[in-house]
Design an enzyme around this catalytic site. Structure first.
Site, PDB file in Angstrom:
ATOM      1  N   HIS A 540       0.823  -1.214   0.000  1.00  0.00           N
ATOM      2  CA  HIS A 540       0.000   0.000   0.000  1.00  0.00           C
ATOM      3  C   HIS A 540       0.859   1.267   0.000  1.00  0.00           C
ATOM      4  CE1 HIS A 540       1.142  -0.145   4.184  1.00  0.00           C
ATOM      5  NE2 HIS A 540       0.647   1.058   4.378  1.00  0.00           N
ATOM      6  N   HIS A 555       1.816   6.968  -0.320  1.00  0.00           N
ATOM      7  CA  HIS A 555       1.098   6.133   0.644  1.00  0.00           C
ATOM      8  C   HIS A 555      -0.375   6.074   0.238  1.00  0.00           C
ATOM      9  CE1 HIS A 555      -0.556   4.731   4.491  1.00  0.00           C
ATOM     10  NE2 HIS A 555       0.678   4.423   4.860  1.00  0.00           N
TER      11      HIS A 555
END
Length: 650
Positions: A540, A555
């Protein structure tokens, strides 16, 4: 080396076989060396002299093992500070496995009858050899199990790897129990119910050879994966720094305390089981039946752990395991010589042990990141040296207890089941069942009251560490920046000010300056030519170091670490060179939304302090396309702070 998501089959087999050899060695050391000493080593023809020598040697072993415990944290620290082309851990696994195997084999001899010629000299030589062997074994054991965090930062991947290894260790430890009496008797030079010196030596030779070869297998066929989240800027040095690092990690200390009481309990009972079958029941070969059953139960227990850990919290699972063990102890205490009842009771006591080991190993492993976040310093081997330290303390206590109980109950050279008195049996059972039961109750109470480091909590900690990943590129880093640099958005969507992100770490600017995007698709592209410096295990997030000198963290979402990679696909590896516009990550946005998580993509320049001015060139709220320029970075030698110079677009 890249932060691989899984181990190769060869490496996993090597690591599992390493665990097999490691625990086979430990079983021989902690359990059967004492039985060899109490039942076979000393045979002067004088029972009083033999008992005296047994008492001195077993107490010497206990004292030396306790002294060695204080060395263990320094062993972990030495491993942490080891920097070789073969890594931190593998050199110690090989060296420790080689030296400890050779010395343990020597201890399974009478050293040419030295104790008959000069008892004091024998005790001195035995003590020197034993402490040397124990220290080298500690280097191997700490190094071996400390490799686990170097394989992955993912709790799930660690659990999978640890489960494979634990199956290996279960079989290794169990086979020693299965074969010890039949092998000792088979290899003996004369017929006897418990074997002789020759039989025990040959059996020890086989086990030590396996331990040595499997240690070399780990050294040759496994690899320590590099991950920048695991790197320290400096080592933990000095006595004060070492104990400060350990004492500051409260979760490590609490789980260690619970495990301490647990280990004392199981090592006393486990070590006395072979005596129970031999001297209480008079059926030494039946111990092989129990050990065989225990191997299969251990494998089943280990295999069930990944399944149960998904459905039950570690705290609940720990409590259930120890509850079953307490029921087993109660049944064992009244089973007498009833073989089916003894086997059932012993199995109930033994079945949960592999699962408890894995629970404790996972909590201690996860405490590495807990301590890193809390203390600002990562101490892998130092923290994980606590587990083998506690294991060995339990073994040390059991060695001392078993030696003295063998003398008190009359279970020494030449003894048989018929020679053990009722008083001897009572004292034996009190130590085998009563004391361990109390210890297990204390262990449950401590774990339930004080251990809070769940898998969910660990995922949150890793997420926080990942957010601050780029801070390692401090002012001493050689990344060079100059002039004006444009930073495009890596993804299409609606532009947001970083201060609007619903996460204090990002919105405060403590990670660095940047922007956020409410995504309209799930494709994350490289904003400029760069090197991939970090691919996070949950896929992620990604860390880039641009050819332009910009250190960038991308992010995806908030709390998305909880998805454990579900819905994310990474197309790059650590160390890979990428071109502007190349796809880095693809994610399925509905997966994030179904989990009721925020899908905001955060883009942060983590080396913001190297720029005098950082300005957004597009207005928050407008739609942007991937590769549109969003930030302008300047490196004019001005003194103003970054906050003063962050200017919103007109």
């Amino acid at each position: 080396m890249d932060d691989k998501k899984t181990m190769s089959k060869t490496a996993r087999w090597a690591y599992s076989l390493g665990a097999f050899g490691n625990d086979a060695f430990f079983a021989l050391l902690s359990g059967y060396l004492i039985m060899f000493i109490t039942s076979h080593l000393f045979n002067t023809g004088n029972a009083e002299t033999d008992a005296k020598m047994i008492s001195i040697i077993t107490m010497t072993i206990m004292i030396l093992r306790i002294v060695e415990l204080f060395i263990d944290p320094f062993i972990g620290n030495a491993i942490d500070r080891t920097k070789t082309r073969w890594g931190h851990f593998r050199p110690w696994v090989v060296a420790g496995g080689t030296v400890s195997s050779i010395i343990l084999l020597i201890l399974f001899t009478n050293m040419g009858g030295l104790y008959k010629k000069n008892a004091l000299l024998y005790v001195i030589v035995f003590g020197i050899l034993y402490i040397t062997m124990d220290i080298f074994y500690s280097f191997k054991d700490v190094g071996f199990w400390s490799m686990l965090p170097s394989l992955s930062t993912s709790s799930r991947e660690r659990e999978k790897t640890a489960s494979y290894a634990r199956i290996g260790s279960t079989v290794g430890q169990g086979l020693v129990g299965v074969l010890v009496m039949p092998a000792a008797i088979f290899f003996s030079s004369k017929a006897t119910s418990t074997g002789d010196d020759r039989g025990w030596f040959i059996f020890a030779l086989i086990v030590c050879l396996i331990a040595l070869l499997t240690a070399w297998g780990v050294g040759i066929f496994t690899r320590e994966n590099h991950s920048e989240i695991r790197e320290n800027k400096k080592d933990t040095k000095g006595i004060i720094a070492i104990f400060k690092a350990l004492s500051g990690n409260d979760q490590l200390m609490w789980v260690a305390l619970a495990y301490l009481f647990y280990c004392v309990a199981i090592y006393i009972t486990n070590s006395l089981e072979v005596y129970y079958f031999t001297y209480i029941m008079g059926m030494p070969k039946a111990f092989s039946i129990f050990s065989t059953i225990n191997i299969f139960l251990g494998i089943i227990s280990t295999s069930l752990f990944p399944i149960l850990s998904k459905k039950i919290t570690r705290k609940t699972l720990f409590s259930c395991c120890l509850g079953l063990m307490l029921i087993g102890i109660a049944l064992f205490a009244v089973a007498g010589s009833n073989l089916p009842l003894v086997l059932l009771a012993a199995s109930m006591f033994g079945f949960p042990q592999q699962m408890v080991f894995l629970i404790v190993l996972m909590v201690m492993t996860d405490s590495v990141e807990y301590g890193q976040l809390k203390l600002g310093h990562r101490d892998e081997s130092l923290a994980l040296s606590i587990r083998p330290l506690v294991d060995k303390f339990g073994g040390a206590i059991s060695n001392g207890v078993v030696g003295q109980i063998a003398i008190i109950a009359g279970m020494t050279t030449g003894a048989t089941a018929s020679s053990i008195t009722a008083a001897g049996q009572f004292k034996f059972k009190l130590m085998m069942f009563g004391l361990p039961a109390v210890m297990l109750i204390i262990a449950v109470a401590v774990f339930r009251a004080k251990v809070i480091l769940s898998e969910k909590k660990h995922a949150e900690i890793v997420d926080e560490l990942e957010k601050t990943w780029g801070k390692q590129f401090d002012k001493t880093d050689d990344t060079q920046v100059s002039g004006e640099i444009a930073v495009p958005t890596p993804i299409s969507g609606k532009l947001m000010n970083l201060s609007s992100v619903k996460d204090q770490t990002f919105s405060s600017g403590s990670v660095g300056q940047g922007f956020a995007i409410k995504p309209s698709d799930g494709k994350v592209l490289a904003p400029f030519d760069a090197t991939v410096r970090q691919v996070f295990t949950t896929r992620h997030a990604v860390g880039l170091v641009g050819d332009n000198g910009v250190v960038l963290l991308i992010h995806i979402g908030l709390g998305t670490v909880k998805l454990k990679g579900t819905g994310f696909v990474s197309y790059v590896e650590q160390g890979q060179k990428v071109k502007k516009g190349q796809e880095l990550i693809e994610f399925w946005d509905p997966t994030i939304k179904r989990a009721r998580l925020d899908d905001t993509v955060i883009v942060v320049v983590t080396n913001s302090d190297k720029f005098s001015t950082i300005q957004m060139t597009a207005k928050a709220g407008q739609s942007v396309q991937a590769e549109d320029n969003i930030l302008e970075l300047k490196t004019e030698p001005e003194k103003e702070t970054i906050a003063d110079n962050l200017q919103p677009a007109n």
